[in-house]
Motif scaffolding. Structure first.
Motif, PDB file in Angstrom:
ATOM      1  N   VAL A  30       0.862  -1.184   0.000  1.00  0.00           N
ATOM      2  CA  VAL A  30       0.000   0.000   0.000  1.00  0.00           C
ATOM      3  C   VAL A  30       0.896   1.229   0.000  1.00  0.00           C
ATOM      4  O   VAL A  30       1.793   1.350   0.850  1.00  0.00           O
ATOM      5  CB  VAL A  30      -0.933   0.028   1.227  1.00  0.00           C
TER       6      VAL A  30
ATOM      7  N   GLY B 178       2.065   0.799  10.215  1.00  0.00           N
ATOM      8  CA  GLY B 178       1.352   0.292   9.042  1.00  0.00           C
ATOM      9  C   GLY B 178       0.241  -0.674   9.359  1.00  0.00           C
ATOM     10  O   GLY B 178      -0.465  -1.130   8.456  1.00  0.00           O
TER      11      GLY B 178
ATOM     12  N   ALA C 282       3.347   2.586   2.877  1.00  0.00           N
ATOM     13  CA  ALA C 282       2.877   2.345   4.241  1.00  0.00           C
ATOM     14  C   ALA C 282       2.908   0.867   4.610  1.00  0.00           C
ATOM     15  O   ALA C 282       3.079   0.531   5.781  1.00  0.00           O
ATOM     16  CB  ALA C 282       1.461   2.885   4.408  1.00  0.00           C
TER      17      ALA C 282
ATOM     18  N   TYR D  24       1.043   5.687  -0.709  1.00  0.00           N
ATOM     19  CA  TYR D  24       0.334   6.949  -0.857  1.00  0.00           C
ATOM     20  C   TYR D  24       1.192   7.911  -1.683  1.00  0.00           C
ATOM     21  O   TYR D  24       2.406   7.996  -1.471  1.00  0.00           O
ATOM     22  CB  TYR D  24       0.062   7.593   0.514  1.00  0.00           C
TER      23      TYR D  24
ATOM     24  N   LEU E 244      -8.799   0.603   0.817  1.00  0.00           N
ATOM     25  CA  LEU E 244      -7.630   1.284   0.278  1.00  0.00           C
ATOM     26  C   LEU E 244      -7.154   0.569  -0.982  1.00  0.00           C
ATOM     27  O   LEU E 244      -7.262  -0.657  -1.094  1.00  0.00           O
ATOM     28  CB  LEU E 244      -6.482   1.307   1.300  1.00  0.00           C
TER      29      LEU E 244
ATOM     30  N   THR F  84      -3.230   0.657   8.341  1.00  0.00           N
ATOM     31  CA  THR F  84      -3.295   0.688   6.879  1.00  0.00           C
ATOM     32  C   THR F  84      -3.542  -0.715   6.328  1.00  0.00           C
ATOM     33  O   THR F  84      -4.342  -0.915   5.408  1.00  0.00           O
ATOM     34  CB  THR F  84      -1.998   1.260   6.294  1.00  0.00           C
TER      35      THR F  84
END
Length: 534
Positions: free
Chosen positions: A283, A326, A303, A285, A338, A329
């Motif tokens: 994941v 993390g 993350a 960002y 996500l 997340t």
């Protein structure tokens, strides 16, 4: 004997005629650390606030004799002008949640400097430099830069350090610390506790620590006073009270450590298809690249890096780590909330992040959040909250069938009309924290999911209520064969609930395996720190 710095006699606090602090007595010697322990609603925070007359609409009586020049003065009866001189200078306070206690419109440096200007008469330039030095004394990194930061730009631990710097600006004689580490990770708790202890010894300051965390009391305090329903039921040295508790309530608090009572890992579970499986999950960002390079490309913050795991039916996978590791997340990605790369399947299906396509998976995978007061709508009745999932996933049920399912789900978490008359028509604010968390669990169980993502499900609860909720989750797992993805920073909760555990740091899984192997013989240095601090 040394005269007490603070001597409280027959303190009583009431709201609209209802007494919440009922004639308590305690004293604190200069340089002493006293812990005031009890569950939510016991009256410990009201006790601390009433010493400085910071409780609105409260009737306060009794005496709170504080050592001032010329002899003891009664904090509860002295003129407001005299008390203003004591607040912040001789008696300072650290609040539980620094994000709400700090002003969001001013930098932390300006807020610390303001205390020095008002209480010590510092000039603006001198107070700004002193604020930086105070931040440095708390061990905050880059104090010059952090002094120019706003509260939202700091981490939880940094905000708490800024609060401590502000409280200690005038070198107070007494520090009132109201749950100063509750909102922090386990390693940050240890750091803040060590910092407070070091500053207390260096300044010769007395501390009144308000907490429900008995591990903190053991590690920090000299004496302890136990509160229940507005009464101090027991007090003495920490060693004596913990070794030989006399009152039943004290014994109840000490015995509230989570107990491991899970279904043993069986062969059948490992041979069945996993409820959730991830392979090389990642994941990231997007972030802005500084300088002119940002005109042509954007960067990314990763993350979660290359996470792989599997959760068999009826088993619990615990994920432990600090804030920013993390783990939350990873939980959001597991819920299909996500965007991620790699492979992730729930009940044999992959998330496509479209409402219609993911509806079948959402019936299997549900979530219980950290704070039930925030996750339950205050405008909806218990019946409307619990039946909401049925309206989405089983819309053809009649009103009578839905109500029967709601009552069955509530009974499954130990809530019924017998204990709570008019239960279905009540609202969340009419229940305690533990009861609200039971409502949150009933809401997700009503559609018979296979996997619950538990995001810090007990961190907002007192120790005795935490033990009850964990016991409920263990029972539901045995009876329904539920699987759990448990997100927490509490090692005791992991030890009590999990079959397997993954330790996350900076987005990476640094260690994983069976919970007893990892926690009893941790190999990675970071895991060793977590276990030692827990």
């Amino acid at each position: 004997m040394t005269r007490p710095l603070l001597d409280v006699k027959d303190l009583r606090v009431s709201f609209a005629g209802k007494e919440v602090v009922r004639g308590i007595d305690f004293s604190i010697a200069p340089g002493e650390k006293l812990a005031l322990v009890g569950e939510s609603g016991s009256g410990k925070t009201v006790t601390a606030l009433s010493l400085l007359r910071l409780v609105q609409d409260a009737a306060i009586s009794g005496q709170a004799l504080f050592e001032v020049p010329g002899g003891p003065g009664d904090l509860l009866s002295m003129p407001e002008r005299a008390l203003l001189g004591i607040r912040g200078r001789d008696i300072a306070m650290i609040f539980q949640e620094p994000m709400t206690a700090l002003n969001p419109l001013f930098t932390v440096g300006d807020q610390i400097a303001e205390v020095l200007q008002l209480k010590e008469g510092f000039a603006q330039a001198a107070s700004a430099q002193a604020a930086i030095e105070l931040l440095a004394s708390t061990g905050i990194p880059e104090p010059e830069r952090r002094a120019n930061s706003f509260p939202h730009q700091l981490s939880g631990g940094q905000r708490q350090r800024a609060m401590i710097a502000m409280a200690l600006a005038c070198k107070p004689k007494l520090l009132l610390a109201d749950e100063p580490t509750t909102a922090l990770d386990v390693t940050l708790r240890g750091q803040i506790l060590d910092l407070l202890g070091d500053l207390q010894r260096r300044n010769g300051m007395a501390v009144l620590l308000i907490t429900h965390d008995l591990n903190l009391v053991r590690r920090f305090a000299d004496r302890v006073a136990v509160m229940e329903n507005g009464h101090i039921v027991e007090q003495g040295t920490v060693a004596d009270v913990f070794a030989r508790p006399r009152h039943a309530y004290t014994r109840k608090l000490i015995d509230s450590k989570p107990v491991r009572d899970v279904v043993p890992a069986g062969v059948a579970a490992t041979q069945s298809p996993p409820v959730m499986q991830a392979s090389h999950l990642r994941v990231a960002y997007p972030v802005a690249v500084p300088g002119f390079r940002g005109w042509f490309k954007s960067g990314e913050f990763v993350a979660v890096k290359d996470a792989s795991f599997s959760i068999p039916p009826g088993r619990t996978l615990g994920i432990v780590g600090e804030s920013g590791s993390g783990k939350s997340t990873l939980a959001l990605a597991s819920l299909g909330l996500l965007k991620f790369s790699g492979q992730l399947q729930a009940a044999g299906q992959s998330w496509n992040r479209q409402a219609a396509g993911d509806k079948a998976i959402r019936k299997v995978v549900q979530v219980v959040f950290q704070d039930p007061f925030s996750s339950l709508s205050p405008r909806m009745t218990v019946e409307a909250i619990v039946e909401e999932g049925l309206l989405v996933h089983e819309p053809l049920l009649s009103l009578a069938e839905r109500r029967a399912r709601v009552e069955q789900s509530l009974a499954g978490v130990g809530m019924g009309e017998a204990q709570f008359p008019g239960l279905l028509r009540r609202y969340p604010h009419e229940f305690s924290g533990g009861q609200r968390q039971r409502l949150a669990i009933a809401r997700v169980l009503i559609i018979n999911p296979g996997l619950l993502v538990l995001d810090e499900p007990t961190s907002a609860l007192d120790v005795t209520i935490q033990k009850q909720v964990l016991a409920l989750l263990q029972r539901l797992q045995r009876e329904r064969g539920l699987s759990y993805l448990l997100i927490t920073h509490d090692i005791d909760v992991i030890r009590a609930m999990a079959h397997e555990v993954m330790v996350m740091k900076d987005g990476e899984i640094v260690e994983s395996g069976s919970v007893l192997e990892v926690l009893d013989a941790p190999r990675h240095p970071y895991t060793q720190i977590l276990v030692a601090q827990g």
